[in-house]
Design a protein around this motif. Structure first.
Motif, PDB file in Angstrom:
ATOM      1  N   GLY A 384       0.821  -1.201   0.000  1.00 61.49           N
ATOM      2  CA  GLY A 384       0.000   0.000   0.000  1.00 61.49           C
ATOM      3  C   GLY A 384       0.855   1.250   0.000  1.00 61.49           C
ATOM      4  O   GLY A 384       2.086   1.190   0.135  1.00 61.49           O
ATOM      5  N   PHE A 385       0.183   2.408  -0.142  1.00 60.37           N
ATOM      6  CA  PHE A 385       0.873   3.681  -0.353  1.00 60.37           C
ATOM      7  C   PHE A 385       0.711   4.587   0.863  1.00 60.37           C
ATOM      8  O   PHE A 385      -0.372   5.134   1.103  1.00 60.37           O
ATOM      9  CB  PHE A 385       0.309   4.383  -1.591  1.00 60.37           C
ATOM     10  CG  PHE A 385       0.409   3.563  -2.846  1.00 60.37           C
ATOM     11  CD1 PHE A 385       1.599   3.485  -3.544  1.00 60.37           C
ATOM     12  CD2 PHE A 385      -0.689   2.862  -3.322  1.00 60.37           C
ATOM     13  CE1 PHE A 385       1.698   2.735  -4.709  1.00 60.37           C
ATOM     14  CE2 PHE A 385      -0.604   2.103  -4.478  1.00 60.37           C
ATOM     15  CZ  PHE A 385       0.597   2.037  -5.174  1.00 60.37           C
ATOM     16  N   ARG A 386       1.777   4.774   1.626  1.00 59.14           N
ATOM     17  CA  ARG A 386       1.731   5.752   2.716  1.00 59.14           C
ATOM     18  C   ARG A 386       1.891   7.153   2.133  1.00 59.14           C
ATOM     19  O   ARG A 386       2.867   7.433   1.441  1.00 59.14           O
ATOM     20  CB  ARG A 386       2.866   5.531   3.707  1.00 59.14           C
ATOM     21  CG  ARG A 386       2.892   4.235   4.453  1.00 59.14           C
ATOM     22  CD  ARG A 386       4.011   4.291   5.482  1.00 59.14           C
ATOM     23  NE  ARG A 386       4.326   2.991   6.030  1.00 59.14           N
ATOM     24  CZ  ARG A 386       5.310   2.218   5.593  1.00 59.14           C
ATOM     25  NH1 ARG A 386       6.065   2.611   4.580  1.00 59.14           N
ATOM     26  NH2 ARG A 386       5.554   1.059   6.163  1.00 59.14           N
ATOM     27  N   PRO A 387       0.989   8.072   2.439  1.00 54.35           N
ATOM     28  CA  PRO A 387       1.142   9.461   1.965  1.00 54.35           C
ATOM     29  C   PRO A 387       2.011  10.240   2.947  1.00 54.35           C
ATOM     30  O   PRO A 387       1.565  10.602   4.036  1.00 54.35           O
ATOM     31  CB  PRO A 387      -0.299   9.977   1.956  1.00 54.35           C
ATOM     32  CG  PRO A 387      -0.970   9.197   3.042  1.00 54.35           C
ATOM     33  CD  PRO A 387      -0.280   7.857   3.155  1.00 54.35           C
ATOM     34  N   SER A 388       3.260  10.502   2.595  1.00 52.62           N
ATOM     35  CA  SER A 388       4.222  10.999   3.581  1.00 52.62           C
ATOM     36  C   SER A 388       4.795  12.360   3.199  1.00 52.62           C
ATOM     37  O   SER A 388       5.138  12.600   2.041  1.00 52.62           O
ATOM     38  CB  SER A 388       5.365   9.998   3.739  1.00 52.62           C
ATOM     39  OG  SER A 388       4.891   8.780   4.268  1.00 52.62           O
ATOM     40  N   LEU A 389       4.910  13.195   4.205  1.00 51.37           N
ATOM     41  CA  LEU A 389       5.581  14.483   4.090  1.00 51.37           C
ATOM     42  C   LEU A 389       6.912  14.405   4.828  1.00 51.37           C
ATOM     43  O   LEU A 389       7.067  13.613   5.756  1.00 51.37           O
ATOM     44  CB  LEU A 389       4.695  15.592   4.657  1.00 51.37           C
ATOM     45  CG  LEU A 389       3.435  15.844   3.819  1.00 51.37           C
ATOM     46  CD1 LEU A 389       2.376  16.592   4.596  1.00 51.37           C
ATOM     47  CD2 LEU A 389       3.790  16.608   2.546  1.00 51.37           C
ATOM     48  N   PRO A 390       7.896  15.196   4.430  1.00 43.87           N
ATOM     49  CA  PRO A 390       9.265  14.997   4.939  1.00 43.87           C
ATOM     50  C   PRO A 390       9.413  15.107   6.448  1.00 43.87           C
ATOM     51  O   PRO A 390      10.272  14.443   7.032  1.00 43.87           O
ATOM     52  CB  PRO A 390      10.063  16.099   4.223  1.00 43.87           C
ATOM     53  CG  PRO A 390       9.275  16.420   3.002  1.00 43.87           C
ATOM     54  CD  PRO A 390       7.845  16.228   3.381  1.00 43.87           C
ATOM     55  N   ASP A 391       8.596  15.939   7.102  1.00 46.26           N
ATOM     56  CA  ASP A 391       8.767  16.175   8.537  1.00 46.26           C
ATOM     57  C   ASP A 391       7.888  15.292   9.413  1.00 46.26           C
ATOM     58  O   ASP A 391       7.789  15.511  10.620  1.00 46.26           O
ATOM     59  CB  ASP A 391       8.522  17.643   8.872  1.00 46.26           C
ATOM     60  CG  ASP A 391       7.143  18.137   8.445  1.00 46.26           C
ATOM     61  OD1 ASP A 391       6.336  17.310   7.953  1.00 46.26           O
ATOM     62  OD2 ASP A 391       6.867  19.345   8.588  1.00 46.26           O
ATOM     63  N   SER A 392       7.229  14.284   8.818  1.00 47.74           N
ATOM     64  CA  SER A 392       6.367  13.324   9.529  1.00 47.74           C
ATOM     65  C   SER A 392       5.068  13.935  10.039  1.00 47.74           C
ATOM     66  O   SER A 392       4.313  13.264  10.751  1.00 47.74           O
ATOM     67  CB  SER A 392       7.101  12.657  10.711  1.00 47.74           C
ATOM     68  OG  SER A 392       8.209  11.918  10.267  1.00 47.74           O
ATOM     69  N   LEU A 393       4.783  15.176   9.691  1.00 46.89           N
ATOM     70  CA  LEU A 393       3.545  15.833  10.112  1.00 46.89           C
ATOM     71  C   LEU A 393       2.588  15.926   8.934  1.00 46.89           C
ATOM     72  O   LEU A 393       3.011  16.190   7.807  1.00 46.89           O
ATOM     73  CB  LEU A 393       3.826  17.235  10.642  1.00 46.89           C
ATOM     74  CG  LEU A 393       4.742  17.344  11.859  1.00 46.89           C
ATOM     75  CD1 LEU A 393       4.964  18.814  12.202  1.00 46.89           C
ATOM     76  CD2 LEU A 393       4.150  16.608  13.051  1.00 46.89           C
ATOM     77  N   PRO A 394       1.289  15.751   9.165  1.00 48.18           N
ATOM     78  CA  PRO A 394       0.330  15.935   8.081  1.00 48.18           C
ATOM     79  C   PRO A 394       0.069  17.408   7.801  1.00 48.18           C
ATOM     80  O   PRO A 394       0.506  18.288   8.556  1.00 48.18           O
ATOM     81  CB  PRO A 394      -0.935  15.268   8.631  1.00 48.18           C
ATOM     82  CG  PRO A 394      -0.842  15.504  10.108  1.00 48.18           C
ATOM     83  CD  PRO A 394       0.631  15.399  10.441  1.00 48.18           C
ATOM     84  N   VAL A 395      -0.651  17.660   6.736  1.00 46.70           N
ATOM     85  CA  VAL A 395      -1.238  18.976   6.492  1.00 46.70           C
ATOM     86  C   VAL A 395      -2.680  18.936   6.961  1.00 46.70           C
ATOM     87  O   VAL A 395      -3.452  18.060   6.554  1.00 46.70           O
ATOM     88  CB  VAL A 395      -1.176  19.364   5.006  1.00 46.70           C
ATOM     89  CG1 VAL A 395      -2.055  20.581   4.726  1.00 46.70           C
ATOM     90  CG2 VAL A 395       0.255  19.666   4.589  1.00 46.70           C
ATOM     91  N   ILE A 396      -3.034  19.875   7.838  1.00 52.80           N
ATOM     92  CA  ILE A 396      -4.420  20.080   8.262  1.00 52.80           C
ATOM     93  C   ILE A 396      -4.648  21.569   8.152  1.00 52.80           C
ATOM     94  O   ILE A 396      -4.254  22.343   9.018  1.00 52.80           O
ATOM     95  CB  ILE A 396      -4.650  19.581   9.709  1.00 52.80           C
ATOM     96  CG1 ILE A 396      -4.187  18.130   9.885  1.00 52.80           C
ATOM     97  CG2 ILE A 396      -6.134  19.700  10.085  1.00 52.80           C
ATOM     98  CD1 ILE A 396      -4.171  17.658  11.320  1.00 52.80           C
TER      99      ILE A 396
END
Length: 447
Positions: A384-396
């Motif tokens: 499966g595909f983890r949607p990842s950002l470089p700093d381990s934090l999501p966008v909210i």
């Protein structure tokens, strides 16, 4: 149910002099009748999307979830099922750079970069390495703590006591290492947890064997997280929340969202593979596919796909009560309804490359080394595909230029943990309420 025509189209919704998602206007949501309540499209029926949809529906919106797959049919289907409320250590850490060559040359290692994808992944990887600088790590750690800590309380709120008890187990979680001595990264992780008063218990070899009978003598030390939890089946958890959404009046539409078109007078058109829908607002919770939806709106999100694998062992000979994470090899073993699920590792190869089933075979081999006496009937593989950002934090966040669009994506390795609190924050953003926590660490503007 296949068409979500908003009150804006009927002339009974947002007035022309009011922006959708404006703080004053949105407070009237809770007083609206079902016929006039503003409509919100949620794109994505993974754990983040369905949690956000249920929170919005209960808070007075008319919600339609769009996804060509059934609830829990994407990354939420096959993850490790861990709800790690005291997970405060980001993936990028100081010293990662010196480990990368060793990882990339080890076909059984925790990180694989497919050669044909290396150039495309390079900008994200450089951002990932920069996110591992100490000041950034400490900031990310604080933000992870704020987002993860309320997770179980928020799941209880969404599920109710009976479903919570049926689907979640609060048994804790154990991290294990083969090395006797802590490295620099381990010491920094300890410091981050101490700063945030995260409770842990160190386990020596004897304590490990008592909690994890049959574990290999190669495992020398462990760390118990007593407040962590896990789900007995991730897809069942997502499906249960989706059922609650429908019971509350929300809708699920099996269509592929292709483009969001903000309207000059307010609201958004959502063009799908077989529909054209008008809503007062849109929540983008499409996981690894979120970037494709946001780019036409002028958003350049450094969202990469950390492909993860799992193997599921049926009828295992060794019962496991507490999930464990092998920190040296980067995988988790979780007891679930159908047996043991072994999940983890990272493969950087994008959305188009076919799965490499050998990664799942490697997980099985690692687990048999971890528990030498383990026997099982059969195993199945998944990617499966983890949607990842470089700093381990999501966008909210809400898009500044298009306030009718809220983004909730990029949860990476922490989707199951962070989804329930993300849902509360998304509902507050949509309805113009003050957020329960400071949202600045999760803003788009950090990129």
């Amino acid at each position: 149910m296949g068409h979500a025509v908003s009150s804006l189209a009927r002339g009974t919704g947002t007035a022309k002099n009011q922006l959708p998602f404006d703080g004053v206007a949105m407070m009237s949501f809770q007083k609206s009748s079902p016929a006039t309540a503003p409509s919100v499209a949620v794109i994505g029926a993974g754990i983040v999307g369905v949690c956000a949809a249920l929170a919005l529906q209960r808070d007075g919106c008319r919600v339609t979830v769009y996804d060509p797959l059934p609830p829990g049919g994407g990354a939420s289907f096959g993850n490790a099922g861990l709800i790690s409320i005291d997970s405060v250590v980001p993936i990028a850490m100081p010293g990662m750079l010196r480990n990368v060559p060793r990882w990339l040359t080890d076909p059984q290692g925790p990180l694989v970069l497919r050669p044909g994808y290396a150039l495309r992944a390079a900008p994200w990887l450089l951002r990932w390495l920069r996110a591992g600088r100490l000041p950034a790590v400490r900031a990310s750690s604080q933000a992870l703590h704020a987002l993860h800590r309320p997770s179980l309380d928020e799941y209880r709120r969404l599920l109710g006591a009976e479903r919570f008890a049926a689907l979640l187990r609060t048994e804790g979680q154990i991290h294990v290492w083969e090395s006797e001595r802590e490295g620099a990264g381990d010491r920094l992780a300890d410091e981050l947890r101490e700063r945030l008063a995260v409770p842990t218990e160190r386990l020596d070899a004897a304590a490990l064997r008592e909690l994890l009978p049959g574990i290999s003598p190669a495992i020398r030390r462990g760390l118990l997280f007593p407040r962590h939890a896990h789900t007995v089946e991730p897809r069942r958890l997502v499906q249960a929340i989706a059922e609650l959404l429908q019971q509350a009046g929300g809708a699920l539409v099996a269509e592929h969202a292709m483009k969001i078109v903000p309207q000059a007078g307010g609201g958004c058109r959502l063009l799908t593979n077989c529909g054209d829908h008008l809503h007062d607002g849109v929540v983008v919770a499409a996981g690894a596919w979120s970037r494709q939806l946001l780019e036409p709106l002028g958003v350049r999100l450094p969202l990469e796909t950390e492909r993860g694998y799992h193997a599921e062992l049926r009828a295992p000979s060794m019962p496991l009560r507490i999930p464990l994470v092998h920190k040296d090899r980067g995988f988790a073993v979780t007891p679930m309804a159908n047996g043991l699920r072994i999940a983890g590792t990272v493969e950087i190869a994008g959305l188009a490359a076919p799965p490499d089933e050998r990664r799942a075979d490697t997980l099985v081999a690692h687990t048999q080394s971890l528990f030498p006496g383990l026997r099982f009937e059969r195993s199945s593989a998944w990617m499966g595909f983890r949607p990842s950002l470089p700093d381990s934090l999501p966008v909210i966040d809400r898009l500044p230029r298009h306030p009718g669009v809220v983004v909730a994506c990029g949860h990476g390795h922490f989707g199951m943990t962070a989804a329930s609190m993300t849902a509360r924050l998304v509902s507050q953003l949509v309805r113009g309420e003050p957020p329960a926590i400071d949202l600045s660490p999760y803003r788009l503007s950090r990129f």
